[in-house]
Motif scaffolding. Structure first.
Motif, PDB file in Angstrom:
ATOM      1  N   CYS A 307      -2.937  -0.314 -10.353  1.00 41.61           N
ATOM      2  CA  CYS A 307      -2.522   0.182  -9.036  1.00 41.61           C
ATOM      3  C   CYS A 307      -1.036   0.023  -8.746  1.00 41.61           C
ATOM      4  O   CYS A 307      -0.472   0.780  -7.950  1.00 41.61           O
ATOM      5  N   GLN A 308      -0.386  -0.954  -9.360  1.00 42.19           N
ATOM      6  CA  GLN A 308       1.026  -1.205  -9.089  1.00 42.19           C
ATOM      7  C   GLN A 308       1.853  -0.696 -10.274  1.00 42.19           C
ATOM      8  O   GLN A 308       1.958  -1.359 -11.295  1.00 42.19           O
ATOM      9  N   THR A 309       2.409   0.481 -10.154  1.00 34.14           N
ATOM     10  CA  THR A 309       3.147   1.096 -11.256  1.00 34.14           C
ATOM     11  C   THR A 309       4.518   1.567 -10.792  1.00 34.14           C
ATOM     12  O   THR A 309       4.769   1.719  -9.593  1.00 34.14           O
ATOM     13  N   LYS A 310       5.383   1.810 -11.753  1.00 32.58           N
ATOM     14  CA  LYS A 310       6.729   2.278 -11.428  1.00 32.58           C
ATOM     15  C   LYS A 310       6.719   3.665 -10.800  1.00 32.58           C
ATOM     16  O   LYS A 310       7.611   4.039 -10.055  1.00 32.58           O
ATOM     17  N   SER A 311       5.699   4.457 -11.121  1.00 28.71           N
ATOM     18  CA  SER A 311       5.604   5.798 -10.539  1.00 28.71           C
ATOM     19  C   SER A 311       5.089   5.775  -9.107  1.00 28.71           C
ATOM     20  O   SER A 311       5.115   6.804  -8.424  1.00 28.71           O
ATOM     21  N   GLY A 330     -11.894   4.819  -8.966  1.00 29.73           N
ATOM     22  CA  GLY A 330     -11.137   3.730  -9.566  1.00 29.73           C
ATOM     23  C   GLY A 330     -11.171   2.471  -8.723  1.00 29.73           C
ATOM     24  O   GLY A 330     -12.112   2.224  -7.962  1.00 29.73           O
ATOM     25  N   THR A 331     -10.103   1.686  -8.835  1.00 33.52           N
ATOM     26  CA  THR A 331     -10.006   0.446  -8.048  1.00 33.52           C
ATOM     27  C   THR A 331      -8.798   0.485  -7.117  1.00 33.52           C
ATOM     28  O   THR A 331      -8.486  -0.518  -6.476  1.00 33.52           O
ATOM     29  N   CYS A 332      -8.109   1.607  -7.065  1.00 30.91           N
ATOM     30  CA  CYS A 332      -6.889   1.723  -6.253  1.00 30.91           C
ATOM     31  C   CYS A 332      -7.135   2.648  -5.064  1.00 30.91           C
ATOM     32  O   CYS A 332      -7.926   3.587  -5.152  1.00 30.91           O
ATOM     33  N   GLY A 333      -6.421   2.382  -3.982  1.00 29.94           N
ATOM     34  CA  GLY A 333      -6.491   3.279  -2.840  1.00 29.94           C
ATOM     35  C   GLY A 333      -7.769   3.145  -2.031  1.00 29.94           C
ATOM     36  O   GLY A 333      -8.633   2.300  -2.302  1.00 29.94           O
TER      37      GLY A 333
END
Length: 508
Positions: A307-311, A330-333
């Protein structure tokens, strides 16, 4: 008159002081830059010690060193590994490597990581043109090895065995920072011969996660680099594309447009504004007979666990989901949905948690789910040139239109001669992107135009990509490094040797 003379004298003294100050400043400036130039030169100049008649070339691999130590540390808990004290003449280099990996024990290592043997060294058969010598059914001269390269991670490769001993070449661990304390002060200045070649292969995450590999001082140390960005690296490593290539290039395994459309399931929209075209509840392959009410709530699939990415893809998706429905598995948002039972069965993840992710086939599960959706979110973890992962290739292979955000030059890599992805870079805002996706989803003819490529040969650009990697399969980093080292032994320019290889392989 006296006052005038005094003023003239004062002015002369001021001029003299200015000249002296300027001279001192220039001297310090010149001295500083001379010193800086000497330091930079020292960094990239190799020691002159060199063996001219070596028949076997050695490579020390820092990547394997890290992996081997991790394996032994696991075994040592069961007392299955013999550890030895590190000899004094290897403590300098071992301590520097320990610091790289933040290892506290600086005195002992598994014996097999200190002392080389036939069990610790891998023989790599090479040809003089830098290619790998592979075993084949025929015994033609073309298939015979012309020299041997030995690949390992034992510290004794750095021991000075004789006055003319040549230190091993290096494959750097590009997944970690390249600290001066190891790469410049130790490896380059103390353990580098004139025929020692350095290389690294960056084939995991994008270069944005490893900024030290783009530092000009550090990059000058390396003779060969493998990486995704073609503007920086000389060779491109095998891409994620090849895990799905048979379903993307023009082969019998590639899904046709009709097959793709038959795989779509009925959309059970929760909003009156999201009225998309759908297949009948039971299509030709029975996909919609599993449940009376379809679990597909929207036209878009999103499945991410990082979930924590540079993009900042999670942040982007939160904005996009304000304007269009997305099924989030998924597990994000927000609004995370449970996986359908048939997907859990396919990937073998029943009664497992995210901690068990490596033990089940998540890729198979995602492919099974993506084929039923019109679109699949495909946002890379970083937005860098030529960095294209399974995020794009999975939906293309299985028949879902990728909603893509990633490499700025993504269109250099696509197999299609017509539109086959929705490129989020083309939209000013997530709202604009959502409006376009809604338009495509509600118009079957327009949607099918994104699959038109499936009944056509791949684009010329994509064919060039396939040709490049087909040729690259005959080369590896080890044989290129060892071949360049042999060029130095023969008083030849190793750069010309590398240029010849690059010309043979070509570019795309």
């Amino acid at each position: 008159m006296v006052k005038r003379k005094t003023c003239i004298i004062c002015m002369l003294w001021v001029i003299i002081l200015i000249i002296v100050a300027t001279s001192l400043t220039l001297y310090k400036y010149q001295k500083y830059h001379t010193h800086t130039h000497q330091v930079e030169t020292k960094i990239i100049v190799k020691p002159s010690k060199c063996e001219k008649n070596e028949t076997v070339k050695y490579i020390f691999n820092l990547v394997h060193w890290r992996e081997t130590l991790a394996k032994h540390q696991t075994l040592s808990k069961k007392n299955q590994t013999l550890w030895c004290k590190i000899p004094d003449d290897l403590r300098l280099i071992s301590t520097a490597i320990f610091r790289l990996y933040d290892i506290r024990n600086h005195t002992h290592l598994p014996c097999s990581m200190i002392y080389s043997s036939n069990n610790t060294l891998e023989d790599i058969k090479c040809k003089n043109n830098g290619q790998i010598s592979r075993r084949s059914n025929d015994d033609s001269t073309d298939n015979q090895a012309e020299f041997t390269c030995r690949h390992g991670s034992t510290l004794d490769l750095f021991i000075n065995k004789s006055a003319d001993y040549s230190y091993p070449s290096i494959i750097a661990d590009a997944l970690h920072p390249l600290p001066d304390s190891l790469y410049i002060n130790i490896l380059n200045n103390k353990y580098r011969s004139c025929n020692t070649m350095w290389g690294f292969k960056l084939n995991h995450e994008s270069i944005s996660y490893y900024p030290s590999t783009t530092d000009p001082q550090k990059s000058n140390l390396f003779d060969v680099t493998f990486g995704y960005d073609r503007s920086i690296h000389e060779f491109i490593p095998h891409p994620w594309l090849y895990s799905y290539i048979e379903h993307i290039k023009f082969t019998p395994q590639r899904l046709s447009m009709q097959q793709v459309m038959n795989n779509k399931v009925q959309i059970n929209s929760i909003k009156h504004s999201d009225i998309y075209w759908t297949n009948q509840p039971a299509n030709s392959n029975g996909q919609n007979k599993r449940t009376s009410v379809s679990y597909v709530k929207s036209s878009i699939l999103w499945m991410n666990s990082n979930c924590q990415t540079k993009s900042q893809r999670t942040q982007y998706m939160r904005r996009l989901m304000k304007f269009i429905d997305v099924d989030n598995y998924g597990t994000c948002g927000p609004s995370i949905l449970p996986l359908p039972e048939h997907v859990i069965k396919i990937q073998g993840s029943a009664n497992r948690t995210l901690n068990d992710l490596a033990t089940y086939n998540s890729a198979a599960g995602k492919l099974a789910l993506a084929k039923e959706y019109l679109f699949t979110i495909a946002i890379e973890n970083s937005l860098t040139y030529d960095y294209i992962t399974e995020k794009l290739w999975q939906p293309l292979a299985i028949g879902s239109v990728p909603v893509y955000l990633g490499a700025p030059n993504i269109h250099d890599w696509l197999p299609c001669q017509t539109d086959c992805i929705i490129d989020l870079n083309k939209f000013k805002t997530p709202k604009d992107a959502a409006m376009h996706i809604t338009q495509v989803a509600s118009n079957r003819t327009l949607y099918e135009s994104y699959h038109k490529w499936r009944d056509q040969p791949v684009s010329k650009k994509f064919q060039n990509i396939l040709s490049y990697f087909t040729t690259m399969e005959n080369y590896n980093l080890e044989c290129i490094l060892c071949g360049m080292s042999k060029q130095v032994d023969q008083n030849k320019d190793p750069k010309e040797y590398k240029k010849k290889i690059l010309k043979t392989i070509g570019r795309f």
